[in-house]
Design an enzyme around this catalytic site. Structure first.
Site, PDB file in Angstrom:
ATOM      1  N   GLU A  15       0.830  -1.204   0.000  1.00  0.00           N
ATOM      2  CA  GLU A  15       0.000   0.000   0.000  1.00  0.00           C
ATOM      3  C   GLU A  15       0.864   1.255   0.000  1.00  0.00           C
ATOM      4  O   GLU A  15       0.518   2.251  -0.639  1.00  0.00           O
ATOM      5  CB  GLU A  15      -0.928   0.007   1.217  1.00  0.00           C
ATOM      6  CG  GLU A  15      -1.944  -1.113   1.203  1.00  0.00           C
ATOM      7  CD  GLU A  15      -2.771  -1.139   2.467  1.00  0.00           C
ATOM      8  OE1 GLU A  15      -3.974  -0.846   2.373  1.00  0.00           O
ATOM      9  OE2 GLU A  15      -2.206  -1.440   3.544  1.00  0.00           O
ATOM     10  N   TYR A  73     -17.731  24.844   2.441  1.00  0.00           N
ATOM     11  CA  TYR A  73     -17.320  23.461   2.174  1.00  0.00           C
ATOM     12  C   TYR A  73     -16.159  23.358   1.209  1.00  0.00           C
ATOM     13  O   TYR A  73     -15.469  22.337   1.184  1.00  0.00           O
ATOM     14  CB  TYR A  73     -18.483  22.564   1.748  1.00  0.00           C
ATOM     15  CG  TYR A  73     -19.451  23.132   0.756  1.00  0.00           C
ATOM     16  CD1 TYR A  73     -19.190  23.111  -0.595  1.00  0.00           C
ATOM     17  CD2 TYR A  73     -20.669  23.660   1.188  1.00  0.00           C
ATOM     18  CE1 TYR A  73     -20.093  23.621  -1.501  1.00  0.00           C
ATOM     19  CE2 TYR A  73     -21.583  24.168   0.287  1.00  0.00           C
ATOM     20  CZ  TYR A  73     -21.291  24.140  -1.063  1.00  0.00           C
ATOM     21  OH  TYR A  73     -22.190  24.645  -1.960  1.00  0.00           O
ATOM     22  N   LEU A  81      -6.290   4.085   8.788  1.00  0.00           N
ATOM     23  CA  LEU A  81      -7.382   4.986   8.429  1.00  0.00           C
ATOM     24  C   LEU A  81      -7.896   5.708   9.666  1.00  0.00           C
ATOM     25  O   LEU A  81      -8.317   6.867   9.583  1.00  0.00           O
ATOM     26  CB  LEU A  81      -8.527   4.204   7.781  1.00  0.00           C
ATOM     27  CG  LEU A  81      -8.222   3.486   6.475  1.00  0.00           C
ATOM     28  CD1 LEU A  81      -9.472   2.783   5.963  1.00  0.00           C
ATOM     29  CD2 LEU A  81      -7.686   4.454   5.430  1.00  0.00           C
ATOM     30  N   GLU A  82      -7.870   5.038  10.800  1.00  0.00           N
ATOM     31  CA  GLU A  82      -8.316   5.651  12.049  1.00  0.00           C
ATOM     32  C   GLU A  82      -7.528   6.922  12.345  1.00  0.00           C
ATOM     33  O   GLU A  82      -8.101   7.935  12.786  1.00  0.00           O
ATOM     34  CB  GLU A  82      -8.157   4.663  13.216  1.00  0.00           C
ATOM     35  CG  GLU A  82      -9.070   3.455  13.149  1.00  0.00           C
ATOM     36  CD  GLU A  82      -8.547   2.287  12.321  1.00  0.00           C
ATOM     37  OE1 GLU A  82      -9.084   1.184  12.479  1.00  0.00           O
ATOM     38  OE2 GLU A  82      -7.613   2.459  11.505  1.00  0.00           O
ATOM     39  N   LYS A 128     -11.482   2.317   1.704  1.00  0.00           N
ATOM     40  CA  LYS A 128     -10.546   1.765   0.717  1.00  0.00           C
ATOM     41  C   LYS A 128     -11.392   0.868  -0.183  1.00  0.00           C
ATOM     42  O   LYS A 128     -11.914  -0.146   0.268  1.00  0.00           O
ATOM     43  CB  LYS A 128      -9.472   0.903   1.380  1.00  0.00           C
ATOM     44  CG  LYS A 128      -8.454   1.623   2.199  1.00  0.00           C
ATOM     45  CD  LYS A 128      -7.449   0.585   2.723  1.00  0.00           C
ATOM     46  CE  LYS A 128      -6.436   1.203   3.651  1.00  0.00           C
ATOM     47  NZ  LYS A 128      -5.452   0.204   4.111  1.00  0.00           N
TER      48      LYS A 128
END
Length: 121
Positions: free
Chosen positions: A22, A54, A73-74, A100
């Protein structure tokens, strides 16, 4: 209060992940952000200063997702939520979902990911 601003389906290429493949090859990450914000004043005034822009939130998310690679990811989600909550005092709560769609995991699925919700204190 149920007002929200959302940015759905943002896509960024990054090298995040716990596996070396990755980090070397990279992949596309899909990010959704939902902000709990009182939009009543903006609805009355029609003025962007009374809401959360935004476009600016997108740039904040992009800088994190396309920045330095991390393992989890956390960790990315925490960084995004913390950045938004610290930059925008109108935001009462930030929800971040990172997916993902093609991780290096055998099997058939639409994606894997995480979702966190953080209050702005």
């Amino acid at each position: 209060m149920q007002d929200t601003i959302f940015l759905k389906g943002m896509r960024f290429y990054g090298y995040h992940g716990a596996l070396s493949a990755e980090n070397e090859i990279g992949q596309i990450f899909k990010v959704d952000v939902t902000l709990k914000v009182d939009l009543a004043e903006a609805g009355r005034t029609d003025n962007v200063i009374d809401t959360v822009h935004y476009g600016e939130v997108f740039e904040e998310v992009k800088s994190i997702m396309e920045g330095k690679a991390v393992n989890l990811l956390e960790h990315l989600a925490e960084r995004i939520a913390n950045r938004i909550n610290s930059q925008y005092n109108r935001v009462m709560e930030t929800k971040v979902r990172i997916t993902k769609e093609n991780p290096p995991i055998p099997g058939h699925y639409d994606g894997v990911g995480i979702e966190i919700v953080r209050e702005n204190k």
